[in-house]
Design an enzyme around this catalytic site. Structure first.
Site, PDB file in Angstrom:
ATOM      1  N   LYS A 299       0.865  -1.192   0.000  1.00 54.33           N
ATOM      2  CA  LYS A 299       0.000   0.000   0.000  1.00 54.33           C
ATOM      3  C   LYS A 299       0.892   1.229   0.000  1.00 54.33           C
ATOM      4  CE  LYS A 299      -4.472   0.809   0.240  1.00 54.33           C
ATOM      5  NZ  LYS A 299      -5.600  -0.055  -0.157  1.00 54.33           N
TER       6      LYS A 299
ATOM      7  N   ASP B 142      -7.008   4.409  -4.311  1.00 61.69           N
ATOM      8  CA  ASP B 142      -7.667   4.236  -3.015  1.00 61.69           C
ATOM      9  C   ASP B 142      -8.324   5.604  -2.772  1.00 61.69           C
ATOM     10  OD1 ASP B 142      -7.698   2.141  -0.618  1.00 61.69           O
ATOM     11  OD2 ASP B 142      -7.520   4.096   0.310  1.00 61.69           O
TER      12      ASP B 142
HETATM   13  N1  GLU Z   1      -7.376   0.290  -2.780  1.00 64.57           N
HETATM   14  C1  GLU Z   1      -8.140  -0.871  -3.128  1.00 64.57           C
HETATM   15  C2  GLU Z   1      -8.194  -1.821  -1.953  1.00 64.57           C
HETATM   16  O1  GLU Z   1      -8.262  -1.370  -0.827  1.00 64.57           O
HETATM   17  C3  GLU Z   1      -7.711  -1.497  -4.433  1.00 64.57           C
HETATM   18  C4  GLU Z   1      -6.284  -1.902  -4.557  1.00 64.57           C
HETATM   19  C5  GLU Z   1      -5.890  -2.356  -5.959  1.00 64.57           C
HETATM   20  O2  GLU Z   1      -6.723  -2.367  -6.852  1.00 64.57           O
HETATM   21  O3  GLU Z   1      -4.719  -2.693  -6.114  1.00 64.57           O
HETATM   22  O4  GLU Z   1      -8.222  -3.015  -2.072  1.00 64.57           O
END
Ligand code: GLU
Length: 448
Positions: free
Chosen positions: A129, A169
């Protein structure tokens, strides 16, 4: 919630000591560790190889300065993060969050959750992340572009289609992914679509990615309802937030026969007894980037409750789709008292530990984020598949794949909960199921 097994308690204490002040990270770790007692009893090799301690320590953490200039030419400094948590199952995968509340503890909680979520999808993706304390609110398009370019000027050296694949996100959507992709391409001189997901449809993006988190969360709740011989038909629902996740949750609820009567933003709540007008919400939020308060300008019958609490509105299905810790113990008790029978988390960790306990004790259908909102990242993995094959799939085909993935996640969590003696407990089911797959891969890879 439960208790941490005595064999694991010391590991949690160590996490607290090694990561001072990172309260959201502590919360996310504790919630998983509480589920793992029965797992280590069955798998002593996980203790021997210190798999839990290793999973709690990110493989790599990158923190960097992001300098940029605002429209007045003034110098601005933000902090950028990328936490590459675990690559046992595939390249690090997870979104970037741009929000003023971002600090290392938020990125680590999200990265930690992401590992188990990605494992649950059954697809070959590890967990990571990133993000920044940059606040996109009130910034011009040019300012957002300059920020994204500066952010990518550092990030590009750490990512790649086989290494680490960021996405969106909170605060990062198609516009930001576009600016970052452009800068990555320029710096590296590589047209490498698989390096980011959530791209535009004409340059490597996947149909259904925009809708995926909301649709997936609603499919998950639909499965929980089916397991109780029930359905969305005629159910009154509330969905917090009004961003991408909330909008497509509302859309799918309506398609499945439910009626969503409320949504929100950080200023207040919209309550529309007749059912929310989603076309208007899309126009306000996706096209004009306005606040939901403006809903009442054309829909006089609807109520805007400034600083209101959406969880005070009676509903049968609640889908928190805004941010972490938005449902506390009191909110959870209000929901249960008002007749809520199902909660599906579109956001990451939206319920506090006290709230989770209320839902579990009341034995309502409670789908934790790492299972319920896995459809977003799952569809990102489908985007990666299409990029790798230089292919693009139809909406129907991709949506069907998403639905099948959600049905599968649901049944895996459901069955795991039964197997470990806690039928109906999706928290335990998701944590154990997500953990075991990563742990087995780590054992196979040796001490790395
Ligand atoms: N931010 C999204 C999550 O919390 C998607 C992450 C992504 O698509 O890599 O899963």
């Amino acid at each position: 919630m439960g208790q941490v097994d005595e064999k694991i308690e010391g590991m949690y204490q160590e996490v607290l000591k090694r990561n001072p002040g990172e309260t959201e990270f502590h919360q996310a770790v504790l919630e998983v560790l509480e589920s793992l007692g029965p797992v280590v009893a069955k798998h002593p090799e996980f203790l021997e190889r210190k798999i839990i301690q290793r999973i709690c320590e990110p493989e790599r953490q990158i923190i960097f300065r992001v300098p940029w200039q605002n429209d007045k030419g003034e110098v601005q400094i933000n902090r950028g993060f990328r936490v590459e948590f675990n690559s046992a199952l595939g390249p690090y995968k997870g979104g970037l969050r741009f929000h003023p509340s971002v600090y290392l503890g938020i990125i680590k909680f999200l990265g930690f959750e992401q590992c188990f979520k990605n494992s649950l999808t059954g697809l070959p993706i590890g967990g990571g992340k990133g993000g920044s304390d940059f606040d996109p609110k009130g910034k011009s398009d040019d300012e957002v572009m300059r920020f994204c370019q500066s952010f990518m000027t550092e990030l590009y050296r750490h990512i790649g289609e086989h290494t680490d694949v960021p996405a969106g996100d909170i605060g990062v959507g198609g516009r930001e992914i576009g600016y970052m992709f452009g800068q990555y391409k320029r710096i590296t001189n590589r047209y490498e679509p698989g390096v980011l997901t959530g791209k535009g449809l004409t340059w490597g993006g996947s149909l259904v990615r925009t809708e995926a988190t909301g649709y997936g969360a609603t499919f998950f709740v639909n499965e929980m309802l089916k397991a109780r011989k029930d359905s969305f038909d005629g159910k009154i629902c509330t969905v917090s937030g009004s961003g991408n996740v909330a909008i497509y949750t509302i859309e799918k609820i309506h398609q499945l026969g439910g009626k969503c009567v409320a949504c929100s933003d950080s200023n207040g709540v919209i309550y529309d007894e007749k059912g929310l007008d989603l076309d208007l919400i899309k126009q306000l939020k996706e096209v004009e980037r306005r606040r939901i308060q403006d809903y009442t300008a054309t829909h006089k019958h609807a109520k805007y409750i400034a600083k209101g609490n959406i969880w005070d509105i009676p509903c049968q299905v609640a889908m928190p789709s805004a941010t972490q810790n938005e449902i506390n113990g009191k909110d959870a008790a209000t929901l249960v008292k008002n007749g809520c029978i199902a909660v599906g988390e579109g956001a990451n960790m939206p319920t506090t530990p006290e709230g989770v306990k209320v839902f579990l004790d009341a034995k309502i259908a409670y789908g934790p984020g790492k299972a319920a909102n896995a459809g977003g990242v799952a569809t990102s993995a489908l985007e990666m598949q299409q990029n790798a094959g230089r292919d693009s799939w139809t909406f129907e085909y991709t949506e069907k794949k998403l639905e099948d993935i959600m049905i599968n996640i649901h049944s895996n969590c459901y069955e795991t909960a039964e197997e470990f003696g806690a039928p109906g407990n999706y928290v335990l089911g998701a944590n154990i199921c997500g953990f075991i797959k990563i742990a087995n891969a780590m054992v196979a890879h040796g001490l790395v």
